[in-house]
Design an enzyme around this catalytic site. Structure first.
Site, PDB file in Angstrom:
ATOM      1  N   ASP A  88      -7.528  -7.384   0.206  1.00 12.05           N
ATOM      2  CA  ASP A  88      -7.487  -7.471   1.649  1.00 12.05           C
ATOM      3  C   ASP A  88      -7.352  -6.521   2.850  1.00 12.05           C
ATOM      4  O   ASP A  88      -8.383  -6.247   2.447  1.00 12.05           O
ATOM      5  CB  ASP A  88      -5.778  -6.554   1.195  1.00 12.05           C
ATOM      6  CG  ASP A  88      -5.654  -5.264   1.902  1.00 12.05           C
ATOM      7  OD1 ASP A  88      -6.471  -5.216   1.317  1.00 12.05           O
ATOM      8  OD2 ASP A  88      -5.576  -4.544   3.214  1.00 12.05           O
ATOM      9  N   GLY A  91       0.639   3.680   2.300  1.00 11.70           N
ATOM     10  CA  GLY A  91       1.042   4.704   3.413  1.00 11.70           C
ATOM     11  C   GLY A  91       0.205   5.108   4.636  1.00 11.70           C
ATOM     12  O   GLY A  91       0.113   5.454   5.417  1.00 11.70           O
ATOM     13  N   ASP A 104       1.059  -1.176  -0.172  1.00 10.76           N
ATOM     14  CA  ASP A 104      -0.164  -0.111   0.051  1.00 10.76           C
ATOM     15  C   ASP A 104       1.025   1.535   0.138  1.00 10.76           C
ATOM     16  O   ASP A 104       2.278   1.051   0.386  1.00 10.76           O
ATOM     17  CB  ASP A 104      -1.088   0.006   1.299  1.00 10.76           C
ATOM     18  CG  ASP A 104      -0.102  -0.310   2.597  1.00 10.76           C
ATOM     19  OD1 ASP A 104       0.869   0.764   2.629  1.00 10.76           O
ATOM     20  OD2 ASP A 104      -1.097  -0.367   4.076  1.00 10.76           O
TER      21      ASP A 104
END
Lengths: 375, 375
Positions: A266, A94, A92
């Protein structure tokens, strides 16, 4: 070297069966990506993660940039080598975790400055630095930096964050450049407003990404809102690119989202729930802390293909959970990840067979029937 | 059904190489028994414990009687079935942990009453109840209840506890009766006093046990004292019965005790040390928390037969330990248990070859050389 690719193999209504090709192996979609937060899918050896059927794991840029640090991971040969996972990794940007975990955050057009929740050290994350970090980690699928806000929110606030995310998407695209071995995904924002979502999707399409994520969902809104937004958004996304619903979710969320054309998911939920004694199964959620399991010699599910669901009694798992034994977290994380993979594998087969609606209905009916009767 | 047996296969000085036969499989001695405190060797699947080379694990009567309870374990098919470990299990008597963990202890001639450290519930442990609990657990090797005191201690106190332990040994023997599928071990007490130890050993011999443990060591005394007591005690024990040094220990303690004729060991140390970031290896103890490992791409020991010692960098393990990740506890517990098993396997081979002293000297020299130089 295999370049990043996406092949749509079959459709069933809006549901899609596909294959993402990467230089580190294929990803069968619909795919669930276990979350390897800080360089480990919690309480799991990498080969156990793979054995559940996972083709790809997710790494968190926020956690890894703070500890051990992106430059350090790069010097050690990249994230795959670091955690001994040789298959694809999606990282990802962040941004989401900066907003949820970091201290003293300050958001500007440039990016976001913040202090580490671990040691208070000061950091900055910009679209360019996020791409740099993800490249240092040697990520296979890189996410643009975006701003994700909680729902419900004012339309003006959703619009501001969506427009900022689009500009950051453009900067991310420019910073990423041409890296055929890696993919860059854009992120659709716009809260629960159909017009904003459509503008976001159109803006991202015109920038051009290798895949398109839907962000800003599963952030407090009802499931019906999430599904409504997906109904509106997925038709706005290119058919020939993978679609990733970020941070989702529970099994029922995934079934509903697959029906609406989502390819990738996810969520920390299966491992986190496992650490708290909750098991996902074809009977729905089982809370092993509950005293009803204390004397129950039956396994979680004697018909499961997963060895851990058959070999240990509920009484034993109850004991491990109550005693806060690490083995309890290990077994239940494995059981949940395996069930999530069983679910997406079932969805893939059903889409190929053109029976996804039946699969979804049967799966939901099993959950609705609930757990085995008390002995 | 195989009856309990002990076969002395070879000797080298005082060191012994043997085989304990049980209905659940053989135990190669010298043997290290991983401790499965509350029905699990912490952070390890049972098949991982077996794969390190362990022939037997230990279960703690104190923990198991409080949670989940001996009668419950029996109703669930016994401890082996409960924890999915089909090989032999030795259970302690519970006495040692009552004295170290329980609250409001009261010791009388009858036994010991105490309150659970978990929920404050009242319990009593007598020699007879300890045998009953261990039988309910379906233990393969049952230990008599004894009183273990810390060292240093007054001679009068050591004598009182030794005499009480002898009387409890007699009651344990009577309560155990005739169970050829199970073994009952007596426990030598007497602190660091040679005369008391000899009287204890003689008393136990005249009662007659299937094996003889040395208790009351590794309870605060210097290693030299422990070795001196072993020098005095092992000649007092029958040659044709296994000898078990309880709660020991560190690798160096085991090497010294094997040289003095001990056959069996148990200790929580390898798993506990692993959970705290300490690794045992042919280089001695490695503290992975130390910053020297932060950027070190080298594995623990590239020549180790243990996969976990070769596949993960020290930098990664350092990261897991610093981040308090469960996987760190999992990997380091496995590495330590595997090293302990490697050590006793090496001792067994060396005794067979008549080269135990060389093995001990080389092993100690490796520890003395210490860890790899800093990169």
């Amino acid at each position: 070297m295999t370049e990043f690719s996406f092949t749509l193999l079959a459709t069933d209504g809006m549901a899609r069966r596909g294959r993402i090709g990467t230089s580190r192996g294929d990803i069968r979609t619909p795919a669930f990506m276990p979350v390897g937060t800080a360089g480990t899918v919690k309480a799991m050896y990498p080969e156990q993660v793979r054995a559940t059927g996972a083709d790809i794991v997710l790494g968190n840029t926020y956690h890894l940039m703070l500890r051990p640090g992106a430059e350090r991971v790069a010097a050690l040969g990249g994230l795959h080598r670091f955690m001994d996972w040789e298959r694809p990794i999606l990282t990802d940007s962040g941004g989401f975790q900066v907003m949820s975990l970091a201290k003293l955050r300050k958001l500007t057009e440039t990016g976001v400055t913040f202090r580490s929740h671990i040691d208070g050290s000061a950091h900055e994350l910009t679209p360019e630095r996020s791409i740099e970090i993800q490249t240092l980690l040697d990520s296979d699928i890189v996410m643009q930096l975006d701003e994700c806000i909680a729902l419900p929110a004012e339309t003006s606030e959703m619009e501001r964050a969506m427009e900022l995310s689009l500009r950051w998407g453009e900067r991310s695209r420019a910073a990423f450049g041409h890296q055929p071995r890696r993919a860059l995904f854009g992120i659709v924002q716009g809260g629960d407003d159909p017009g904003l979502r459509a503008r976001s999707a159109a803006g991202l399409r015109s920038i051009g990404f290798d895949g398109y994520a839907v962000g800003g969902l599963a952030v407090g809104e009802p499931q019906a809102t999430m599904f409504r937004v997906l109904d509106e958004v997925t038709p706005e996304l290119p058919v020939d690119r993978p679609r990733y619903l970020m941070g989702v979710g529970k099994p029922d969320d995934m079934i509903g989202a697959i029906a609406r054309g989502v390819d990738m998911f996810d969520c920390v939920h299966p491992t986190r729930a496992g650490r708290h004694g909750h098991v996902y199964s074809r009977f729905g959620v089982i809370n092993l802390k509950n005293a009803r399991h204390r004397d129950d010699p039956r396994p979680i599910d004697e018909q499961s293909p997963n060895d851990n669901c058959r070999r240990f009694s509920r009484a034993y798992l109850h004991h491990l959970v109550r005693s806060e034994e690490i083995l309890g977290a290990m077994i239940l994380s494995q059981i949940n990840l395996a069930y999530y993979q069983e679910l997406v594998a079932g969805a893939r087969s059903a889409i190929e067979a053109g029976t996804f609606n039946d699969f979804a209905a049967e799966t939901r009916a099993g959950w609705a029937r609930g757990d085995l009767p008390v002995l």
